[in-house]
Design an enzyme around this catalytic site. Structure first.
Site, PDB file in Angstrom:
ATOM      1  N   HIS A  22      -5.681 -17.673  44.337  1.00 46.72           N
ATOM      2  CA  HIS A  22      -6.459 -17.748  43.099  1.00 46.72           C
ATOM      3  C   HIS A  22      -6.479 -19.167  42.548  1.00 46.72           C
ATOM      4  O   HIS A  22      -5.447 -19.714  42.170  1.00 46.72           O
ATOM      5  CB  HIS A  22      -5.860 -16.810  42.052  1.00 46.72           C
ATOM      6  CG  HIS A  22      -6.776 -16.540  40.900  1.00 46.72           C
ATOM      7  ND1 HIS A  22      -7.690 -15.510  40.897  1.00 46.72           N
ATOM      8  CD2 HIS A  22      -6.920 -17.167  39.712  1.00 46.72           C
ATOM      9  CE1 HIS A  22      -8.355 -15.503  39.764  1.00 46.72           C
ATOM     10  NE2 HIS A  22      -7.915 -16.518  39.023  1.00 46.72           N
ATOM     11  N   ASP A  24      -9.084 -21.469  39.797  1.00 48.17           N
ATOM     12  CA  ASP A  24     -10.207 -21.347  38.863  1.00 48.17           C
ATOM     13  C   ASP A  24     -11.051 -22.608  38.753  1.00 48.17           C
ATOM     14  O   ASP A  24     -11.747 -22.802  37.756  1.00 48.17           O
ATOM     15  CB  ASP A  24      -9.685 -20.972  37.479  1.00 48.17           C
ATOM     16  CG  ASP A  24      -9.443 -19.479  37.338  1.00 48.17           C
ATOM     17  OD1 ASP A  24     -10.399 -18.708  37.530  1.00 48.17           O
ATOM     18  OD2 ASP A  24      -8.307 -19.081  37.046  1.00 48.17           O
ATOM     19  N   GLU A 130     -13.176 -12.293  39.593  1.00 45.50           N
ATOM     20  CA  GLU A 130     -12.131 -11.966  38.623  1.00 45.50           C
ATOM     21  C   GLU A 130     -12.749 -11.224  37.444  1.00 45.50           C
ATOM     22  O   GLU A 130     -13.369 -11.819  36.574  1.00 45.50           O
ATOM     23  CB  GLU A 130     -11.415 -13.230  38.138  1.00 45.50           C
ATOM     24  CG  GLU A 130     -10.230 -12.921  37.247  1.00 45.50           C
ATOM     25  CD  GLU A 130      -9.411 -14.141  36.899  1.00 45.50           C
ATOM     26  OE1 GLU A 130      -8.223 -13.979  36.595  1.00 45.50           O
ATOM     27  OE2 GLU A 130      -9.968 -15.266  36.937  1.00 45.50           O
ATOM     28  N   HIS A 157     -10.145  -7.877  33.817  1.00 43.34           N
ATOM     29  CA  HIS A 157      -9.531  -9.131  33.382  1.00 43.34           C
ATOM     30  C   HIS A 157      -8.640  -8.777  32.187  1.00 43.34           C
ATOM     31  O   HIS A 157      -7.855  -7.827  32.291  1.00 43.34           O
ATOM     32  CB  HIS A 157     -10.578 -10.206  33.076  1.00 43.34           C
ATOM     33  CG  HIS A 157      -9.970 -11.562  32.886  1.00 43.34           C
ATOM     34  ND1 HIS A 157      -9.995 -12.236  31.696  1.00 43.34           N
ATOM     35  CD2 HIS A 157      -9.267 -12.349  33.738  1.00 43.34           C
ATOM     36  CE1 HIS A 157      -9.336 -13.385  31.817  1.00 43.34           C
ATOM     37  NE2 HIS A 157      -8.889 -13.480  33.041  1.00 43.34           N
ATOM     38  N   HIS A 198      -3.951  -8.431  36.729  1.00 46.51           N
ATOM     39  CA  HIS A 198      -4.548  -8.174  35.413  1.00 46.51           C
ATOM     40  C   HIS A 198      -4.558  -6.701  35.013  1.00 46.51           C
ATOM     41  O   HIS A 198      -4.751  -6.408  33.835  1.00 46.51           O
ATOM     42  CB  HIS A 198      -5.976  -8.728  35.296  1.00 46.51           C
ATOM     43  CG  HIS A 198      -6.048 -10.182  35.002  1.00 46.51           C
ATOM     44  ND1 HIS A 198      -5.760 -10.716  33.770  1.00 46.51           N
ATOM     45  CD2 HIS A 198      -6.367 -11.230  35.792  1.00 46.51           C
ATOM     46  CE1 HIS A 198      -5.902 -12.035  33.810  1.00 46.51           C
ATOM     47  NE2 HIS A 198      -6.255 -12.375  35.025  1.00 46.51           N
ATOM     48  N   HIS A 219      -2.710 -13.075  41.804  1.00 49.37           N
ATOM     49  CA  HIS A 219      -1.918 -14.032  41.017  1.00 49.37           C
ATOM     50  C   HIS A 219      -1.101 -13.282  39.967  1.00 49.37           C
ATOM     51  O   HIS A 219      -1.478 -13.172  38.815  1.00 49.37           O
ATOM     52  CB  HIS A 219      -2.789 -15.120  40.390  1.00 49.37           C
ATOM     53  CG  HIS A 219      -3.890 -14.655  39.476  1.00 49.37           C
ATOM     54  ND1 HIS A 219      -4.803 -13.690  39.830  1.00 49.37           N
ATOM     55  CD2 HIS A 219      -4.232 -15.029  38.205  1.00 49.37           C
ATOM     56  CE1 HIS A 219      -5.659 -13.492  38.838  1.00 49.37           C
ATOM     57  NE2 HIS A 219      -5.320 -14.284  37.836  1.00 49.37           N
ATOM     58  N   ASP A 325      -2.971 -20.040  40.501  1.00 49.01           N
ATOM     59  CA  ASP A 325      -3.790 -20.049  39.280  1.00 49.01           C
ATOM     60  C   ASP A 325      -4.017 -21.460  38.765  1.00 49.01           C
ATOM     61  O   ASP A 325      -4.123 -21.698  37.562  1.00 49.01           O
ATOM     62  CB  ASP A 325      -3.191 -19.168  38.184  1.00 49.01           C
ATOM     63  CG  ASP A 325      -4.235 -18.664  37.192  1.00 49.01           C
ATOM     64  OD1 ASP A 325      -5.437 -18.950  37.394  1.00 49.01           O
ATOM     65  OD2 ASP A 325      -3.874 -18.005  36.211  1.00 49.01           O
TER      66      ASP A 325
END
Length: 379
Positions: A22, A24, A130, A157, A198, A219, A325
């Site tokens: 993961h 971003d 995500e 999420h 999540h 993650h 992350d």
């Protein structure tokens, strides 16, 4: 940490694929360049070091990263058609990056393609969605995402979807609704990995019960080490050997460090008192500029190691991986500040007596196995 351990770790990662579950960067580029994917991908030159980012190609080269799931994140504030539009824009950012940097990145969708890209000196680039709200309750949209290269989807999420409970929202569905179970079955059918980061523990248990294919946590870390709602309870970790899945341990300070988690609870309470939503990253960033609360504590490499070793103890060496992350949080632990630092983590594990074979499984072998097995369940 000795130079010898760091050199051993670097040599190890020269020869095995280091896969991260993961990152971003696509959303961070959107923050710099706007929603137009072409402009977002071109907004910063990733061939030079970018102090504002955790991720650029010099850092990735130092970190020995061989395979990355790029997150096509959509905030929960996007709903319905706007969420679908946003996730497609984010997918296009990843495609634009691969086209812009063909000597660094190669878009792949299978384990074999990932290994071939690594052998050619490219970072094997896969896509992970995500937030299940980005399909707008449509199995058709889900299938389209898979067709354009999305290999996993996080069922929620920070907020519940209409069909799945999030770990950071009030329970509404007892885990998964019947449509939620249908989503999991459809993901199995089309070869999309079910990502349980999540989600609420009830959702984790329900999804593992429904899924015929291995699941992933892209993650997350361990509740037993730090009791945070984004982490995985031991009973769920213990189900991974039977399911075949993999828990990718994350580096997010609040998830790994009890001290940082306690500070985060203070921030959450202060935001609630001010009528702000802690789950909203934009509101959180604005509030932090004004807040006169205590200084945020630091996490370190040792915190990540504690979660990795606990997950190994409960789930087994064949069911753990990494999902840093990077560029999804403001700061990372000391020693793991950006994507150049993966060798530091492996040096710490080698110093603790980990074998190179076990390090290779953590680095990427387990994740590649799950990717292959999920493809084997598709029909």
């Amino acid at each position: 940490m000795t130079n010898e351990a760091l050199q051993r770790a670097t040599r190890l990662l020269d020869g095995v694929i280091l896969a991260d579950g993961h990152n971003d960067l696509p959303w961070e580029l959107r923050q710099h360049g706007g929603p137009n994917p072409v402009e977002a991908a071109a907004s910063l030159d990733l061939t030079v070091r970018q102090p504002a980012l955790h991720t650029d190609f010099p850092k990735l080269a130092d970190g020995k990263l061989g395979m990355q799931f790029w997150s096509v994140y959509v905030p929960c504030e996007f709903e319905g058609d706007s969420a679908v539009t946003a996730v497609l824009e984010q997918i296009e950012v990843v495609h634009q990056l691969a086209e812009r940097y063909p000597d660094r990145l190669r878009l792949v969708t299978t384990a074999d393609e990932a290994e071939a890209a690594f052998a050619d000196g490219r970072i094997a680039s896969l896509i992970g969605a995500e937030g299940g709200h980005s399909i707008a309750e449509s199995l058709g949209v889900l299938r389209i995402l898979r067709r354009v290269g999305v290999r996993y989807m996080t069922l929620t999420h920070n907020s519940n979807t209409t069909w799945a409970d999030s770990g950071t929202d009030e329970p509404a569905h007892g885990g998964l609704t019947e449509f939620g179970r249908e989503v999991v079955r459809e993901m199995n059918k089309i070869g999309m990995m079910v990502d349980l980061s999540h989600v609420a523990p009830s959702t984790m248990r329900a999804a593992i019960e429904v899924s015929s294919a291995p699941v992933i946590f892209s993650h997350s870390s361990c509740v037993a080490v730090n009791d945070h709602p984004r982490n995985i309870p031991d009973d769920v970790l213990a189900k991974l050997p039977g399911n075949g899945g993999v828990a990718m341990i994350t580096f997010v300070p609040a998830f790994i460090s009890p001290k940082v988690a306690a500070w985060e609870e203070q921030l959450k309470a202060a935001m609630a008192d001010a009528g702000r939503d802690h789950r909203n990253f934009t509101q959180r960033g604005q509030f932090l500029k004004e807040w006169d609360g205590p200084v945020k504590p630091k996490a370190g490499v040792e915190d990540v190691v504690a979660h990795i070793e606990h997950a190994r103890e409960v789930a087994g060496i064949d069911h753990i991986g990494l999902g840093g992350d990077y560029d999804g949080v403001g700061s990372l632990p000391e020693g793991l500040e950006d994507t150049s630092k993966y060798p530091v983590l492996f040096a710490a594990l080698l110093e603790r007596g980990w074998s190179e074979d076990d390090c290779a499984k953590l680095a990427g072998k387990n994740t590649l196995r799950v990717l292959r097995e999920v493809d084997g369940f598709a029909r």
